[in-house]
Design an enzyme around this catalytic site. Structure first.
Site, PDB file in Angstrom:
ATOM      1  N   THR A 222       0.816  -1.212   0.000  1.00 21.89           N
ATOM      2  CA  THR A 222       0.000   0.000   0.000  1.00 21.89           C
ATOM      3  C   THR A 222       0.852   1.266   0.000  1.00 21.89           C
ATOM      4  O   THR A 222       1.993   1.259   0.499  1.00 21.89           O
ATOM      5  CB  THR A 222      -0.895  -0.006   1.262  1.00 21.89           C
ATOM      6  OG1 THR A 222      -1.561   1.244   1.371  1.00 21.89           O
ATOM      7  CG2 THR A 222      -0.094  -0.235   2.535  1.00 21.89           C
TER       8      THR A 222
ATOM      9  N   GLU B  32       0.271   3.595   1.932  1.00 22.22           N
ATOM     10  CA  GLU B  32       0.248   4.123   3.310  1.00 22.22           C
ATOM     11  C   GLU B  32       1.584   3.934   4.026  1.00 22.22           C
ATOM     12  O   GLU B  32       1.833   4.568   5.050  1.00 22.22           O
ATOM     13  CB  GLU B  32      -0.886   3.472   4.115  1.00 22.22           C
ATOM     14  CG  GLU B  32      -2.235   3.741   3.504  1.00 22.22           C
ATOM     15  CD  GLU B  32      -3.401   3.555   4.475  1.00 22.22           C
ATOM     16  OE1 GLU B  32      -3.179   3.413   5.683  1.00 22.22           O
ATOM     17  OE2 GLU B  32      -4.546   3.558   3.985  1.00 22.22           O
TER      18      GLU B  32
ATOM     19  N   TYR C  18      -1.953  -0.528  10.943  1.00 20.45           N
ATOM     20  CA  TYR C  18      -2.094  -1.171   9.628  1.00 20.45           C
ATOM     21  C   TYR C  18      -0.887  -0.865   8.749  1.00 20.45           C
ATOM     22  O   TYR C  18      -0.222  -1.774   8.238  1.00 20.45           O
ATOM     23  CB  TYR C  18      -3.387  -0.714   8.930  1.00 20.45           C
ATOM     24  CG  TYR C  18      -3.393  -1.030   7.452  1.00 20.45           C
ATOM     25  CD1 TYR C  18      -3.445  -2.348   6.995  1.00 20.45           C
ATOM     26  CD2 TYR C  18      -3.323  -0.015   6.488  1.00 20.45           C
ATOM     27  CE1 TYR C  18      -3.431  -2.649   5.639  1.00 20.45           C
ATOM     28  CE2 TYR C  18      -3.306  -0.307   5.133  1.00 20.45           C
ATOM     29  CZ  TYR C  18      -3.359  -1.631   4.707  1.00 20.45           C
ATOM     30  OH  TYR C  18      -3.332  -1.923   3.364  1.00 20.45           O
TER      31      TYR C  18
ATOM     32  N   LYS D  80       2.135  -3.311   7.279  1.00 18.29           N
ATOM     33  CA  LYS D  80       2.413  -3.497   5.849  1.00 18.29           C
ATOM     34  C   LYS D  80       3.869  -3.092   5.551  1.00 18.29           C
ATOM     35  O   LYS D  80       4.544  -3.750   4.764  1.00 18.29           O
ATOM     36  CB  LYS D  80       1.447  -2.660   4.992  1.00 18.29           C
ATOM     37  CG  LYS D  80       0.004  -3.142   4.988  1.00 18.29           C
ATOM     38  CD  LYS D  80      -0.198  -4.523   4.392  1.00 18.29           C
ATOM     39  CE  LYS D  80       0.002  -4.581   2.898  1.00 18.29           C
ATOM     40  NZ  LYS D  80      -0.372  -5.924   2.345  1.00 18.29           N
TER      41      LYS D  80
HETATM   42  P1  NAD Z   1      -9.721  -7.353   1.930  1.00 17.90           P
HETATM   43  O1  NAD Z   1      -9.735  -7.054   3.397  1.00 17.90           O
HETATM   44  O2  NAD Z   1     -10.919  -7.099   1.115  1.00 17.90           O
HETATM   45  O3  NAD Z   1      -9.331  -8.899   1.714  1.00 17.90           O
HETATM   46  C1  NAD Z   1      -8.323  -9.535   2.450  1.00 17.90           C
HETATM   47  C2  NAD Z   1      -8.469 -11.040   2.228  1.00 17.90           C
HETATM   48  O4  NAD Z   1      -7.418 -11.690   2.975  1.00 17.90           O
HETATM   49  C3  NAD Z   1      -9.795 -11.620   2.723  1.00 17.90           C
HETATM   50  O5  NAD Z   1     -10.331 -12.494   1.768  1.00 17.90           O
HETATM   51  C4  NAD Z   1      -9.398 -12.380   3.981  1.00 17.90           C
HETATM   52  O6  NAD Z   1     -10.226 -13.493   4.260  1.00 17.90           O
HETATM   53  C5  NAD Z   1      -7.970 -12.808   3.662  1.00 17.90           C
HETATM   54  N1  NAD Z   1      -7.176 -13.043   4.881  1.00 17.90           N
HETATM   55  C6  NAD Z   1      -7.059 -12.221   5.956  1.00 17.90           C
HETATM   56  N2  NAD Z   1      -6.283 -12.806   6.881  1.00 17.90           N
HETATM   57  C7  NAD Z   1      -5.851 -13.991   6.364  1.00 17.90           C
HETATM   58  C8  NAD Z   1      -5.017 -15.029   6.832  1.00 17.90           C
HETATM   59  N3  NAD Z   1      -4.438 -14.973   8.044  1.00 17.90           N
HETATM   60  N4  NAD Z   1      -4.789 -16.093   6.037  1.00 17.90           N
HETATM   61  C9  NAD Z   1      -5.380 -16.190   4.815  1.00 17.90           C
HETATM   62  N5  NAD Z   1      -6.196 -15.238   4.334  1.00 17.90           N
HETATM   63  C10 NAD Z   1      -6.435 -14.149   5.088  1.00 17.90           C
HETATM   64  O7  NAD Z   1      -8.455  -6.580   1.377  1.00 17.90           O
HETATM   65  P2  NAD Z   1      -8.247  -5.803  -0.001  1.00 17.90           P
HETATM   66  O8  NAD Z   1      -8.746  -4.434   0.143  1.00 17.90           O
HETATM   67  O9  NAD Z   1      -8.688  -6.654  -1.108  1.00 17.90           O
HETATM   68  O10 NAD Z   1      -6.637  -5.713  -0.014  1.00 17.90           O
HETATM   69  C11 NAD Z   1      -5.854  -6.784  -0.518  1.00 17.90           C
HETATM   70  C12 NAD Z   1      -4.386  -6.424  -0.385  1.00 17.90           C
HETATM   71  O11 NAD Z   1      -4.104  -5.229  -1.100  1.00 17.90           O
HETATM   72  C13 NAD Z   1      -3.944  -6.177   1.055  1.00 17.90           C
HETATM   73  O12 NAD Z   1      -2.651  -6.721   1.217  1.00 17.90           O
HETATM   74  C14 NAD Z   1      -3.910  -4.656   1.163  1.00 17.90           C
HETATM   75  O13 NAD Z   1      -2.951  -4.244   2.114  1.00 17.90           O
HETATM   76  C15 NAD Z   1      -3.506  -4.272  -0.240  1.00 17.90           C
HETATM   77  N6  NAD Z   1      -3.986  -2.934  -0.697  1.00 17.90           N
HETATM   78  C16 NAD Z   1      -5.311  -2.617  -0.608  1.00 17.90           C
HETATM   79  C17 NAD Z   1      -5.734  -1.375  -1.086  1.00 17.90           C
HETATM   80  C18 NAD Z   1      -7.200  -0.967  -1.041  1.00 17.90           C
HETATM   81  O14 NAD Z   1      -7.502   0.184  -1.340  1.00 17.90           O
HETATM   82  N7  NAD Z   1      -8.121  -1.843  -0.695  1.00 17.90           N
HETATM   83  C19 NAD Z   1      -4.805  -0.488  -1.637  1.00 17.90           C
HETATM   84  C20 NAD Z   1      -3.465  -0.860  -1.699  1.00 17.90           C
HETATM   85  C21 NAD Z   1      -3.060  -2.094  -1.230  1.00 17.90           C
HETATM   86  O1  DAU Z   2      -4.209   3.983   0.505  1.00 15.02           O
HETATM   87  C1  DAU Z   2      -4.432   2.613   0.366  1.00 15.02           C
HETATM   88  C2  DAU Z   2      -5.301   2.111   1.496  1.00 15.02           C
HETATM   89  O2  DAU Z   2      -6.627   2.569   1.238  1.00 15.02           O
HETATM   90  C3  DAU Z   2      -5.284   0.597   1.645  1.00 15.02           C
HETATM   91  O3  DAU Z   2      -3.978   0.173   1.965  1.00 15.02           O
HETATM   92  C4  DAU Z   2      -6.270   0.148   2.734  1.00 15.02           C
HETATM   93  O4  DAU Z   2      -6.305  -1.261   2.802  1.00 15.02           O
HETATM   94  C5  DAU Z   2      -7.646   0.683   2.377  1.00 15.02           C
HETATM   95  O5  DAU Z   2      -8.556   0.348   3.396  1.00 15.02           O
HETATM   96  C6  DAU Z   2      -7.606   2.204   2.193  1.00 15.02           C
HETATM   97  O6  DAU Z   2      -7.352   2.855   3.436  1.00 15.02           O
HETATM   98  P1  DAU Z   2      -8.158   4.165   3.878  1.00 15.02           P
HETATM   99  O7  DAU Z   2      -8.091   4.296   5.352  1.00 15.02           O
HETATM  100  O8  DAU Z   2      -7.721   5.347   3.066  1.00 15.02           O
HETATM  101  O9  DAU Z   2      -9.645   3.745   3.385  1.00 15.02           O
HETATM  102  P2  DAU Z   2     -11.092   4.009   4.013  1.00 15.02           P
HETATM  103  O10 DAU Z   2     -12.085   3.651   2.960  1.00 15.02           O
HETATM  104  O11 DAU Z   2     -11.221   3.371   5.352  1.00 15.02           O
HETATM  105  O12 DAU Z   2     -11.125   5.574   4.216  1.00 15.02           O
HETATM  106  C7  DAU Z   2     -10.948   6.477   3.122  1.00 15.02           C
HETATM  107  C8  DAU Z   2     -10.951   7.885   3.683  1.00 15.02           C
HETATM  108  O13 DAU Z   2     -12.286   8.179   4.138  1.00 15.02           O
HETATM  109  C9  DAU Z   2     -10.062   8.070   4.897  1.00 15.02           C
HETATM  110  O14 DAU Z   2      -9.516   9.386   4.865  1.00 15.02           O
HETATM  111  C10 DAU Z   2     -11.004   7.944   6.086  1.00 15.02           C
HETATM  112  C11 DAU Z   2     -12.313   8.478   5.544  1.00 15.02           C
HETATM  113  N1  DAU Z   2     -13.552   7.880   6.080  1.00 15.02           N
HETATM  114  C12 DAU Z   2     -13.638   6.524   6.083  1.00 15.02           C
HETATM  115  C13 DAU Z   2     -14.795   5.903   6.552  1.00 15.02           C
HETATM  116  C14 DAU Z   2     -14.902   4.395   6.598  1.00 15.02           C
HETATM  117  C15 DAU Z   2     -14.598   8.677   6.486  1.00 15.02           C
HETATM  118  O15 DAU Z   2     -14.498   9.921   6.452  1.00 15.02           O
HETATM  119  N2  DAU Z   2     -15.733   8.076   6.936  1.00 15.02           N
HETATM  120  C16 DAU Z   2     -15.888   6.715   6.999  1.00 15.02           C
HETATM  121  O16 DAU Z   2     -16.938   6.219   7.459  1.00 15.02           O
END
Ligand code: NAD
Ligand code: DAU
Length: 346
Positions: free
Chosen positions: A126, A128, A151, A155
């Site tokens: 990420t 972050e 978090y 990572k």
């Molecule tokens: P998500 O939370 O939707 O999915 C995570 C998955 O991992 C789930 O299916 C969960 O069951 C599985 N999991 C959790 N713990 C586990 C364990 N101990 N063993 C096996 N499986 C396990 O996450 P996402 O948003 O799809 O993110 C996927 C990856 O991408 C993560 O590594 C996250 O850090 C990274 N990432 C996410 C974002 C975003 O915006 N969502 C952005 C950049 C990077």
């Molecule tokens: O930047 C990449 C990351 O983006 C990933 O690594 C994370 O897994 C993913 O969850 C996401 O993190 P954020 O914390 O940025 O995502 P989230 O959707 O939780 O929040 C987005 C922004 O919105 C953040 O500034 C917090 C704000 N927020 C979030 C929620 C859930 C609100 O203002 N209200 C809310 O209810």
């Protein structure tokens, strides 16, 4: 037949990646290893269930005996590692779970990979890890790490371990650090699905602090396209930043979602905006993330395919049309689906 291990394939990004890989590469068998935490949902993968080149393995990446046995069983050619605890708010209330899954889990996979003959270990990370920006500047691959939530610290630790295994043992690794993803199948604890779901249900739209925090949004389809390109063309030991060049303040993004939803729901303009509610800020809330993805664009030829407005339109429409999916994941019914499916197979 080649075998590729995708971890976390039942989650949001993982399910998009698994679907793409199974459909696009029929000569490769995808083994999806997922623990099915609250965030993992096999319904996301209904479309490819039963395909001959898809196997689901329920398990925990922190379980060394299980992970080692899986590597013995399949002799993987490559690994794409996405499994993680991913929600910042949960990491504030339960940091240890993040430390165990994200750090110990990654180390457990690396250890199994170290003594195998894989040709690529791809770690999905990420933006972050780089910390928080002021009003200007972008994160590049050389920006020093400065994680500020449990978090992002977990990572960052996992990224360091991946690089350490490359330098110490010669493991062929590649890392990408991506900005905020959006699209279908995202668990509705994250800002976008939460907002659309609440609009639909006429519930308050919680905005942390003043809504001034900025995120750089990328359509999930463009993220998995980048992963595909980096997996096949990225250089060993390198890091690639992935971002959409779509910076928005949270309040502006939520207003955009309100406008799109009002139109699609045929409600009067301004209806959803009245639901916006400013709430207590997230502890340690990072102000701004923004990604410089020029290395990926110039060296490997990737670029995003949709604008933020196009991607949000598709996404809002999907959540409005998939009410049952939203209802199931918020009620936990999908766990019952999993138990049923797998009891039928054994
Ligand atoms: P998500 O939370 O939707 O999915 C995570 C998955 O991992 C789930 O299916 C969960 O069951 C599985 N999991 C959790 N713990 C586990 C364990 N101990 N063993 C096996 N499986 C396990 O996450 P996402 O948003 O799809 O993110 C996927 C990856 O991408 C993560 O590594 C996250 O850090 C990274 N990432 C996410 C974002 C975003 O915006 N969502 C952005 C950049 C990077
Ligand atoms: O930047 C990449 C990351 O983006 C990933 O690594 C994370 O897994 C993913 O969850 C996401 O993190 P954020 O914390 O940025 O995502 P989230 O959707 O939780 O929040 C987005 C922004 O919105 C953040 O500034 C917090 C704000 N927020 C979030 C929620 C859930 C609100 O203002 N209200 C809310 O209810």
């Amino acid at each position: 037949m080649k075998y590729i291990l995708i971890t976390g394939g039942a989650g949001f990004i993982g399910s998009h990646l698994v679907r793409r890989w199974v459909n696009k590469y029929p000569q490769t068998t995808v083994v999806n290893l997922d623990k099915l935490t609250y965030a993992g949902n096999l319904e996301n993968l209904r479309e490819i269930e039963g395909k001959p080149n898809y196997i689901f393995e329920k398990g925990d990446i922190t379980d060394a005996a299980f992970v080692n046995a899986l590597f013995e069983k399949y002799h993987f050619d490559g690994v794409i590692h996405l499994a993680a605890e991913s929600h910042v708010d949960r990491s504030i209330t339960n940091p240890l779970e993040f430390i165990i899954t994200n750090i110990v889990g990654t180390a457990t996979l690396l250890n199994a990979a170290r003594t195998s003959s894989i040709s690529r270990f791809y770690h999905v990370s990420t933006d972050e890890v780089y910390g928080s920006l002021g009003d200007t500047g972008l994160f590049s691959e050389t920006t020093p790490y400065d994680p500020r939530s449990p978090y992002s610290a977990s990572k960052a630790s996992s990224d360091h371990l991946v690089r350490a295994y490359h330098h110490t043992y010669g493991l062929p690794v590649v890392i990408s650090n991506c900005s905020n993803n959006y699209g279908s199948y995202q668990f509705p604890e994250k800002l976008i699905p939460l907002t659309v779901n609440n609009i639909k249900l006429n519930k308050n739209l919680p905005i942390y602090g003043k809504g001034e925090n900025v995120r750089d949004w990328l359509y999930v389809g463009d993220h998995v396209e980048a992963i595909d390109i980096i997996f096949h063309k990225g250089k060993d030991g390198e890091t690639y930043n992935i971002g959409g060049n779509n910076e928005r303040k949270n309040i502006d993004l939520v207003r955009l979602l309100c406008r799109i939803s009002d139109r699609l729901l045929e409600r009067e303009e301004g209806y959803a905006e009245k639901l916006i509610t400013f709430v207590k800020d997230r502890a340690g809330h990072d102000l701004r993330y923004a990604i410089d993805s020029s290395k990926l664009q110039n060296e490997l030829g990737w670029k995003p395919s949709v604008t933020l407005e196009q991607g949000m339109e598709i996404t809002v429409k999907w959540y409005l049309e998939n009410e049952e999916w939203l209802r199931n994941v918020t009620s936990g019914d999908y766990m019952k689906y999993y138990e049923y499916m797998y009891s039928q197979r054994q």
